[in-house]
Design an enzyme around this catalytic site. Structure first.
Site, mmCIF file in Angstrom:
data_model
loop_
_atom_site.group_PDB
_atom_site.id
_atom_site.type_symbol
_atom_site.label_atom_id
_atom_site.label_comp_id
_atom_site.label_asym_id
_atom_site.label_seq_id
_atom_site.Cartn_x
_atom_site.Cartn_y
_atom_site.Cartn_z
ATOM 1 N N GLY A 141 79.276 15.187 11.432
ATOM 2 C CA GLY A 141 78.404 14.837 10.315
ATOM 3 C C GLY A 141 79.008 15.109 8.946
ATOM 4 O O GLY A 141 78.315 15.072 7.936
ATOM 5 N N HIS B 211 75.315 20.931 22.883
ATOM 6 C CA HIS B 211 75.759 20.392 21.592
ATOM 7 C C HIS B 211 75.879 21.550 20.599
ATOM 8 O O HIS B 211 75.105 22.507 20.658
ATOM 9 C CB HIS B 211 74.741 19.358 21.096
ATOM 10 C CG HIS B 211 75.241 18.591 19.909
ATOM 11 N ND1 HIS B 211 75.200 19.091 18.638
ATOM 12 C CD2 HIS B 211 75.810 17.361 19.824
ATOM 13 C CE1 HIS B 211 75.723 18.204 17.806
ATOM 14 N NE2 HIS B 211 76.103 17.140 18.497
ATOM 15 N N ASN C 77 74.287 9.593 20.059
ATOM 16 C CA ASN C 77 73.392 10.741 19.969
ATOM 17 C C ASN C 77 72.546 10.549 18.715
ATOM 18 O O ASN C 77 73.018 10.772 17.607
ATOM 19 C CB ASN C 77 74.234 12.028 19.888
ATOM 20 C CG ASN C 77 73.385 13.256 19.629
ATOM 21 O OD1 ASN C 77 72.158 13.217 19.753
ATOM 22 N ND2 ASN C 77 74.033 14.362 19.273
ATOM 23 N N TRP C 78 71.313 10.138 18.921
ATOM 24 C CA TRP C 78 70.458 9.806 17.772
ATOM 25 C C TRP C 78 69.838 11.050 17.129
ATOM 26 O O TRP C 78 69.155 10.941 16.121
ATOM 27 C CB TRP C 78 69.356 8.813 18.195
ATOM 28 C CG TRP C 78 69.884 7.474 18.651
ATOM 29 C CD1 TRP C 78 71.190 7.069 18.704
ATOM 30 C CD2 TRP C 78 69.112 6.351 19.109
ATOM 31 N NE1 TRP C 78 71.290 5.784 19.168
ATOM 32 C CE2 TRP C 78 70.017 5.318 19.427
ATOM 33 C CE3 TRP C 78 67.751 6.129 19.300
ATOM 34 C CZ2 TRP C 78 69.610 4.074 19.917
ATOM 35 C CZ3 TRP C 78 67.337 4.891 19.784
ATOM 36 C CH2 TRP C 78 68.250 3.876 20.082
ATOM 37 N N LYS C 79 70.036 12.189 17.745
ATOM 38 C CA LYS C 79 69.517 13.466 17.213
ATOM 39 C C LYS C 79 68.021 13.345 16.880
ATOM 40 O O LYS C 79 67.308 12.594 17.534
ATOM 41 C CB LYS C 79 70.342 13.918 16.010
ATOM 42 C CG LYS C 79 71.844 13.918 16.301
ATOM 43 C CD LYS C 79 72.640 14.653 15.278
ATOM 44 C CE LYS C 79 74.124 14.516 15.583
ATOM 45 N NZ LYS C 79 74.958 15.345 14.746
ATOM 46 N N SER D 149 82.292 12.450 13.445
ATOM 47 C CA SER D 149 82.524 11.400 12.443
ATOM 48 C C SER D 149 83.343 10.223 12.983
ATOM 49 O O SER D 149 84.149 9.638 12.262
ATOM 50 C CB SER D 149 83.169 11.987 11.189
ATOM 51 O OG SER D 149 82.305 12.952 10.606
ATOM 52 N N GLU E 27 83.987 18.155 20.472
ATOM 53 C CA GLU E 27 83.414 17.918 19.149
ATOM 54 C C GLU E 27 83.751 19.073 18.216
ATOM 55 O O GLU E 27 83.021 20.083 18.185
ATOM 56 C CB GLU E 27 81.889 17.783 19.247
ATOM 57 C CG GLU E 27 81.431 16.652 20.138
ATOM 58 C CD GLU E 27 80.078 16.104 19.685
ATOM 59 O OE1 GLU E 27 79.988 14.901 19.460
ATOM 60 O OE2 GLU E 27 79.127 16.896 19.539
ATOM 61 N N GLY F 144 77.369 10.302 16.460
ATOM 62 C CA GLY F 144 76.135 10.722 15.797
ATOM 63 C C GLY F 144 75.732 9.698 14.747
ATOM 64 O O GLY F 144 75.127 8.668 15.054
ATOM 65 N N GLY F 145 76.081 9.955 13.509
ATOM 66 C CA GLY F 145 75.657 9.124 12.379
ATOM 67 C C GLY F 145 75.872 7.632 12.587
ATOM 68 O O GLY F 145 74.959 6.820 12.353
ATOM 69 N N GLU G 171 74.936 21.872 17.681
ATOM 70 C CA GLU G 171 73.685 22.157 16.947
ATOM 71 C C GLU G 171 72.749 23.001 17.804
ATOM 72 O O GLU G 171 72.030 23.859 17.301
ATOM 73 C CB GLU G 171 73.034 20.827 16.508
ATOM 74 C CG GLU G 171 73.814 20.190 15.363
ATOM 75 C CD GLU G 171 73.758 18.677 15.311
ATOM 76 O OE1 GLU G 171 72.891 18.070 15.959
ATOM 77 O OE2 GLU G 171 74.619 18.106 14.613
HETATM 78 C C1 PEP Z 1 77.470 14.546 17.140
HETATM 79 O O1 PEP Z 1 76.678 15.281 16.602
HETATM 80 O O2 PEP Z 1 77.506 14.491 18.375
HETATM 81 C C2 PEP Z 1 78.371 13.774 16.294
HETATM 82 C C3 PEP Z 1 79.540 13.460 16.754
HETATM 83 O O3 PEP Z 1 77.917 13.462 15.013
HETATM 84 P P1 PEP Z 1 78.692 12.582 13.911
HETATM 85 O O4 PEP Z 1 79.240 11.364 14.602
HETATM 86 O O5 PEP Z 1 77.629 12.231 12.912
HETATM 87 O O6 PEP Z 1 79.767 13.436 13.344
#
Ligand code: PEP
Length: 252
Positions: A174, A97, A11-13, A214, A168, A235-236, A99
């Site tokens: 994040g 999600h 997920n590149w957001k 994470s 999640e 994500g990251g 967010e």
């Molecule tokens: C996400 O937002 O879907 C996610 C899992 O982010 P991160 O891996 O950065 O925690």
């Protein structure tokens, strides 16, 4: 044969220009173009979908979007429909999600509309659920997750098989804080029980449940080894080709 093929999605957001996205997708493709053991999905921003779609078109890597509207077309300024995503050869779409739920007011009812619209358009929805730190500390994790899963995935019957659920925990997204593999496994097993209640045990056994929060190369192997963790939503760590590829390799 394994009952559930693992699925790792990036997920590149709201990151990466078109050229940055093209470069990242090309680097990932160099390593994973022929990957068949794991379903690999890249979810760039809307602006980069076409470029990433073209970049991965001759590989086994699939394209996903990060959101969509539930109506097929019409006066919805700024929105994008399921058929527009199919036009770009998207196979998946992330829905609900945290967010989107937190910053854009998405409710379970909205997520449910979107899930049905995605399935009708032949897009596979990745439906996100997760508790906040406050809810976890108050001992409300299962209650919160049950409500989200039931209300987001209501009325799907056999279609439930085509849904991917992403657990999640909001406090792990994040933040660098990851749920321990045991904590995550407990919630994944719980989600599968809720899915059984929504359908039947056979259907629930086929639904893939990803962990997100994470996940990185250092913790992916242990998480992905758990019986009910069927992949990751990253994500990251998905913004860096090497770490994303390494996570995928842990899923093979
Ligand atoms: C996400 O937002 O879907 C996610 C899992 O982010 P991160 O891996 O950065 O925690």
């Amino acid at each position: 044969m394994k009952l559930r093929k693992k699925i790792i999605a990036g997920n590149w957001k709201m990151n990466k220009t078109i050229s940055d996205a093209q470069e990242l997708a090309a680097s990932i493709k160099l390593e994973l173009a022929e990957c068949r053991e794991v379903d690999v999905v890249l979810c760039p921003s809307f602006t980069a979908l076409k470029t990433v779609s073209d970049t991965i078109s001759d590989s086994s890597i699939k394209l996903g979007a990060q959101n969509m509207h539930w109506e097929p077309d019409g006066a919805y300024t700024g929105e994008i429909s399921a058929s527009m995503l199919r036009d770009l050869y998207c196979h998946y779409v992330i829905l609900g999600h945290s967010e989107r739920r937190t910053y854009f007011g998405e409710t379970d009812a909205i997520v449910s509309h979107k899930v049905k619209a995605a399935l009708a358009a032949n897009l596979l929805p990745i439906v996100c659920v997760g508790e906040s730190l406050e809810e976890r500390e108050a001992g409300r994790t299962e209650e919160v997750i049950q409500t989200q899963v039931e209300n987001s995935l209501t009325g799907l019957a056999a279609e439930l098989k085509r849904v991917i659920v992403a657990y999640e925990p909001i406090w792990a997204i994040g933040t660098g804080r990851t749920a321990t593999p045991e904590m995550a496994q407990d919630v994944h097993a719980f989600i599968r029980r809720v899915l059984t209640g929504l359908s039947d045990a056979e259907t629930a056994e086929t639904v893939r449940i990803q962990y997100g929060g994470s996940m990185k190369p250092a913790n992916a192997a242990e998480l992905l080894a758990k019986p009910d963790i069927d992949g990751g939503l990253i994500g990251g760590a998905a913004l860096d080709a090497r770490s994303f590829v390494e996570i995928v390799r842990h899923g093979m």
